[in-house]
Design an enzyme around this catalytic site. Sequence first.
Site, PDB file in Angstrom:
ATOM      1  N   TYR A 157       0.975  -1.245  -0.089  1.00 29.75           N
ATOM      2  CA  TYR A 157      -0.009  -0.116  -0.030  1.00 29.75           C
ATOM      3  C   TYR A 157       0.875   1.358   0.029  1.00 29.75           C
ATOM      4  CZ  TYR A 157      -3.536   3.282   1.277  1.00 29.75           C
ATOM      5  OH  TYR A 157      -4.703   4.188   1.406  1.00 29.75           O
ATOM      6  N   LYS A 161       1.420   4.064  -2.948  1.00 30.74           N
ATOM      7  CA  LYS A 161       1.007   5.594  -2.727  1.00 30.74           C
ATOM      8  C   LYS A 161       2.138   6.446  -2.744  1.00 30.74           C
ATOM      9  CE  LYS A 161      -3.453   4.915  -1.650  1.00 30.74           C
ATOM     10  NZ  LYS A 161      -4.530   5.524  -2.517  1.00 30.74           N
TER      11      LYS A 161
HETATM   12  P1  NAP Z   1     -13.612   2.602   0.128  1.00 31.99           P
HETATM   13  O1  NAP Z   1     -14.801   3.151   1.066  1.00 31.99           O
HETATM   14  O2  NAP Z   1     -13.370   1.111   0.276  1.00 31.99           O
HETATM   15  O3  NAP Z   1     -13.909   2.984  -1.346  1.00 31.99           O
HETATM   16  C1  NAP Z   1     -13.107   2.443  -2.485  1.00 31.99           C
HETATM   17  C2  NAP Z   1     -14.028   2.325  -3.497  1.00 31.99           C
HETATM   18  O4  NAP Z   1     -13.018   2.087  -4.534  1.00 31.99           O
HETATM   19  C3  NAP Z   1     -15.076   1.174  -3.470  1.00 31.99           C
HETATM   20  O5  NAP Z   1     -16.025   1.462  -3.733  1.00 31.99           O
HETATM   21  C4  NAP Z   1     -14.170  -0.086  -4.170  1.00 31.99           C
HETATM   22  O6  NAP Z   1     -15.136  -1.042  -4.847  1.00 31.99           O
HETATM   23  C5  NAP Z   1     -13.538   0.854  -5.538  1.00 31.99           C
HETATM   24  N1  NAP Z   1     -12.529   0.023  -6.004  1.00 31.99           N
HETATM   25  C6  NAP Z   1     -11.715  -0.818  -5.365  1.00 31.99           C
HETATM   26  N2  NAP Z   1     -10.950  -1.428  -6.399  1.00 31.99           N
HETATM   27  C7  NAP Z   1     -11.325  -0.855  -7.905  1.00 31.99           C
HETATM   28  C8  NAP Z   1     -11.205  -0.937  -8.965  1.00 31.99           C
HETATM   29  N3  NAP Z   1     -10.124  -2.016  -9.294  1.00 31.99           N
HETATM   30  N4  NAP Z   1     -11.770  -0.308 -10.040  1.00 31.99           N
HETATM   31  C9  NAP Z   1     -12.906   0.463  -9.549  1.00 31.99           C
HETATM   32  N5  NAP Z   1     -13.230   0.704  -8.285  1.00 31.99           N
HETATM   33  C10 NAP Z   1     -12.570   0.033  -7.425  1.00 31.99           C
HETATM   34  O7  NAP Z   1     -12.137   3.167   0.655  1.00 31.99           O
HETATM   35  P2  NAP Z   1     -11.833   4.962   0.922  1.00 31.99           P
HETATM   36  O8  NAP Z   1     -11.294   4.748   2.311  1.00 31.99           O
HETATM   37  O9  NAP Z   1     -12.941   5.780   0.635  1.00 31.99           O
HETATM   38  O10 NAP Z   1     -10.732   4.948  -0.229  1.00 31.99           O
HETATM   39  C11 NAP Z   1     -10.605   5.682  -1.114  1.00 31.99           C
HETATM   40  C12 NAP Z   1      -9.137   5.958  -1.530  1.00 31.99           C
HETATM   41  O11 NAP Z   1      -8.517   6.838  -0.615  1.00 31.99           O
HETATM   42  C13 NAP Z   1      -8.258   4.833  -1.709  1.00 31.99           C
HETATM   43  O12 NAP Z   1      -7.348   5.074  -2.912  1.00 31.99           O
HETATM   44  C14 NAP Z   1      -7.325   4.804  -0.415  1.00 31.99           C
HETATM   45  O13 NAP Z   1      -5.976   4.188  -0.482  1.00 31.99           O
HETATM   46  C15 NAP Z   1      -7.289   6.431   0.066  1.00 31.99           C
HETATM   47  N6  NAP Z   1      -7.137   6.521   1.232  1.00 31.99           N
HETATM   48  C16 NAP Z   1      -8.118   6.329   2.441  1.00 31.99           C
HETATM   49  C17 NAP Z   1      -7.669   6.590   3.698  1.00 31.99           C
HETATM   50  C18 NAP Z   1      -8.543   6.152   4.607  1.00 31.99           C
HETATM   51  O14 NAP Z   1      -7.945   6.009   5.827  1.00 31.99           O
HETATM   52  N7  NAP Z   1      -9.600   5.854   4.407  1.00 31.99           N
HETATM   53  C19 NAP Z   1      -6.429   7.300   3.795  1.00 31.99           C
HETATM   54  C20 NAP Z   1      -5.637   7.754   2.903  1.00 31.99           C
HETATM   55  C21 NAP Z   1      -5.986   7.465   1.439  1.00 31.99           C
HETATM   56  P3  NAP Z   1     -15.377  -2.333  -4.102  1.00 31.99           P
HETATM   57  O15 NAP Z   1     -16.243  -1.839  -2.716  1.00 31.99           O
HETATM   58  O16 NAP Z   1     -16.449  -2.996  -4.797  1.00 31.99           O
HETATM   59  O17 NAP Z   1     -14.128  -2.720  -3.594  1.00 31.99           O
END
Ligand code: NAP
Length: 254
Positions: A157, A161
Amino acid sequence: MVSFTTGTAVVTGGGSGIGRTTAQTFADRGANVVIADLDAEDGEEVVAEIIDAGGDAMFVETDVTDPDAAAAMVDTAVDEYGSLDFAFNNAGIGGAQAPVSEYDPEDWRAVIDVNLVGVFNCMHAELEQMQSQDDGGVIVNNSSVLGKVGFATSSGYSAAKHGVLGLTKSAALENGETGVRINAVCPGFIETPLLEEGGITSDPEMRELIESRHAMNRLGTTDEVAAAVVWLCNDEASFVTGEALGVEGGYLSQ
Ligand code: NAP
């Protein structure tokens, strides 16, 4: 530069978490929004919410690891709305957690594939379109605080990133004079399903530990990240490109 009220935004991973709130925020500002996600049920739900609130949105089922799907996502946006002005490359997964010596190579590759190659696939298609437009466009990639520092047991991860930031800066240099700005956001830990699945918010002790790593001693909200993404897309950020904007409550201040 195009205003939100006449512009079109694509949000990958727009069916859940940070992407979902950002899609709604773009729509609230008046943009047409294309929600691209693996999950059709969640994506269609967000579209319905935006339309109910008086906005315009559509869903495109997209796996960002597939370059053809990323190209089709951009083509669909342009066919439907006439241009692609803003793109938030946000789709991502947490991936497996294990020390490097015990990390399954296939699991490692899977995180890189979604979180880094997926961003490249989308940018590849988006840039071609935006460079062809008189008004250019703006791309924001979702990196993380873990794009700036490591995290034990999350090497794939964190590597992905960090890679997103290299990709962002390189593309910003290539596009300094094309009218396309490219930036990244680097959120701290944000309350979303991803943290629940990663065992962070589902375990009270783990939650407390992670909260304490932020100077503000709390997790961030999806609204706080969406506001930063929309600001980067706004004309107010017209001299901002190649930036990795922290939205992280002081996580990296020590
Ligand atoms: P989330 O609620 O799990 O949302 C991620 C979305 O991306 C889900 O709808 C997922 O679909 C979709 N997805 C996964 N693989 C995919 C693919 N191959 N093609 C298209 N869509 C796909 O997660 P989130 O926390 O909002 O994360 C969003 C982004 O923010 C990510 O890049 C994550 O690394 C980044 N981020 C998150 C945090 C945190 O603490 N939450 C912190 C820093 C950065 P499915 O549900 O079907 O898998």
